[in-house]
Design a protein around this motif. Structure first.
Motif, short mmCIF file in Angstrom:
data_model
loop_
_atom_site.label_atom_id
_atom_site.label_comp_id
_atom_site.label_asym_id
_atom_site.label_seq_id
_atom_site.Cartn_x
_atom_site.Cartn_y
_atom_site.Cartn_z
N THR A 203 -16.99 117.52 -22.07
CA THR A 203 -15.83 117.89 -22.94
C THR A 203 -14.71 118.62 -22.17
OG1 THR A 203 -17.04 119.48 -23.87
CG2 THR A 203 -17.24 117.64 -25.06
N TYR A 204 -14.99 119.44 -21.17
CA TYR A 204 -13.77 120.15 -20.53
C TYR A 204 -13.94 120.11 -19.11
CZ TYR A 204 -11.32 124.28 -19.08
OH TYR A 204 -10.50 125.36 -18.56
N GLY A 205 -12.78 120.18 -18.27
CA GLY A 205 -13.02 120.35 -16.90
C GLY A 205 -12.53 119.11 -16.15
N LYS A 206 -12.33 119.19 -14.84
CA LYS A 206 -11.82 118.30 -14.15
C LYS A 206 -12.70 117.48 -13.37
CE LYS A 206 -7.39 121.17 -13.62
NZ LYS A 206 -6.55 121.62 -12.49
N SER A 207 -12.32 116.11 -12.89
CA SER A 207 -13.30 115.45 -12.09
C SER A 207 -13.59 115.92 -10.78
CB SER A 207 -12.68 113.98 -12.24
OG SER A 207 -11.58 114.11 -11.35
N ASN A 208 -12.78 116.86 -10.26
CA ASN A 208 -12.73 117.45 -8.72
C ASN A 208 -13.83 118.36 -8.79
OD1 ASN A 208 -11.24 119.28 -10.01
ND2 ASN A 208 -9.49 118.83 -8.21
N SER A 234 -22.79 113.41 -11.82
CA SER A 234 -21.72 112.85 -10.85
C SER A 234 -20.30 113.55 -11.47
CB SER A 234 -21.65 111.37 -11.14
OG SER A 234 -22.87 110.62 -10.87
N SER A 235 -19.47 113.29 -10.55
CA SER A 235 -18.12 114.02 -10.77
C SER A 235 -17.24 113.44 -11.93
CB SER A 235 -17.16 113.62 -9.46
OG SER A 235 -17.70 114.23 -8.42
N LEU A 236 -17.55 113.95 -12.93
CA LEU A 236 -17.03 113.61 -14.31
C LEU A 236 -15.81 114.18 -14.58
CD1 LEU A 236 -20.59 114.32 -16.26
CD2 LEU A 236 -19.62 112.26 -15.31
N ASP A 237 -14.92 113.63 -15.35
CA ASP A 237 -13.86 113.96 -15.83
C ASP A 237 -13.99 114.29 -17.38
OD1 ASP A 237 -10.92 114.59 -16.09
OD2 ASP A 237 -10.17 112.81 -15.28
N SER A 238 -12.93 115.00 -17.98
CA SER A 238 -13.34 115.24 -19.51
C SER A 238 -13.06 113.90 -20.15
CB SER A 238 -11.87 116.40 -19.72
OG SER A 238 -12.22 116.66 -21.24
N GLY A 239 -14.23 113.96 -20.88
CA GLY A 239 -14.34 112.75 -21.94
C GLY A 239 -15.08 111.63 -21.38
N ASP A 240 -15.76 111.81 -20.18
CA ASP A 240 -16.67 111.00 -19.62
C ASP A 240 -18.11 111.21 -20.07
OD1 ASP A 240 -14.81 109.72 -17.77
OD2 ASP A 240 -15.37 110.69 -16.13
N LYS A 241 -18.84 110.08 -20.44
CA LYS A 241 -20.26 110.27 -20.82
C LYS A 241 -21.04 110.03 -19.67
CE LYS A 241 -19.22 108.32 -25.29
NZ LYS A 241 -19.57 107.57 -26.44
N PHE A 242 -22.23 110.71 -19.86
CA PHE A 242 -23.51 110.55 -18.75
C PHE A 242 -24.62 110.39 -19.36
CE2 PHE A 242 -23.25 114.79 -19.92
CZ PHE A 242 -24.78 115.33 -20.10
#
Length: 267
Positions: A203-208, A234-242
């Motif tokens: 919900t927060y943070g950058k993919s890098n 994995s390198s997740l962007d904000s809003g990515d589900k895992f």
């Protein structure tokens, strides 16, 4: 005429002697030896077979009506089955194995529902074969390998959804991971284990960011630490589900209740 009578008498004597020999042969069906005992699980019928053979004094395989005291003790020293079975001649038949070839054996069937679910799927089967006061063999045993029913494992998990912060080297917040669901599968064939799957969303943070990490600890019902490690996403962007299934707990104890804790990761 006298000669004819002598011939008739001779035939009658031979016939009577022949009957006597047949009666003597029938006495050879007395049980002398117990052999070929083994135990197996039948997946098609969800039951077990306890095999054993009987030999007469000429070492010929025979069938007979006998009683069998059976008890099964698993590797955790739990007696999971105890009963007396009556075996009839109809329970005997020809069975073949790669080790012993074809044998004439009794097949004593035991329902899987009659065996208590224990803490080990392996153990020892003990059997005593006897009949009234005429036949009695000392107790013998055979192995039950990876086939006994085992108790289920319970996993207590934290309430979800739960948000976990991930902090960097300087203590600043790098990302927020929201866990929305925790699933687990208990596999009890051969080597009991738990496979845990964590589902959620960043919900927060950058993919890098290299800090998308969740820590966890697993305790048994007595509060002892069983396992502790990290989940590396994995390198997740904000809003990515895992959906991560990397937690596998080996050598779990059947019947045990485990407690899972999810922790915020910090450098």
């Amino acid at each position: 005429m006298r000669k004819y009578l002598l011939i008739v008498l001779l035939v009658m004597v031979l016939s009577l002697c022949g009957c006597s020999v047949l009666l003597d042969d029938s006495l050879n069906d007395n049980i002398e030896t117990l052999k070929g005992w083994s135990f197996q699980y039948n997946s098609g019928t969800n039951d077990y077979s306890l095999f054993f053979g009987l030999l007469n004094e000429k070492y010929n395989s025979i069938s007979a009506e006998v009683d069998v005291d059976i008890r099964i003790v698993n590797d955790k020293d739990e007696e999971v089955y105890s009963a007396t079975k009556k075996v009839s001649q109809k329970d005997f038949g020809y069975y073949e194995s790669q080790v012993a070839g074809e044998q004439y054996l009794a097949n004593v069937r035991i329902s899987a529902d009659d065996i208590m679910k224990g803490k080990s799927n392996s153990g020892t089967v003990y059997l005593t074969v006897y009949k009234d006061d005429t036949v009695y063999f000392d107790e013998v045993n055979c192995s039950a390998l990876y086939c006994l029913p085992v108790a289920d494992v319970q996993l207590k998990t934290p309430s979800v959804p739960v948000e976990l912060k991930v902090n960097g080297y300087d203590g600043s917040m790098e990302s927020i991971i929201k866990v929305t669901e925790i699933q687990y599968v208990y596999e009890k064939d051969y080597f009991p284990q738990i496979k845990i799957t964590i589902l959620g969303e960043k919900t927060y943070g950058k993919s890098n960011s290299s800090y998308d990490i969740i820590s966890y600890k697993l305790y048994d019902s007595d509060g002892y630490l069983v396992d502790a490690s990290n989940i590396y996403l994995s390198s997740l962007d904000s809003g990515d589900k895992f959906k991560d299934d990397s937690i596998i707990i080996l050598d779990v104890v059947p019947g045990e209740t485990y407690v899972l804790e999810l922790l915020e990761y910090s450098w």
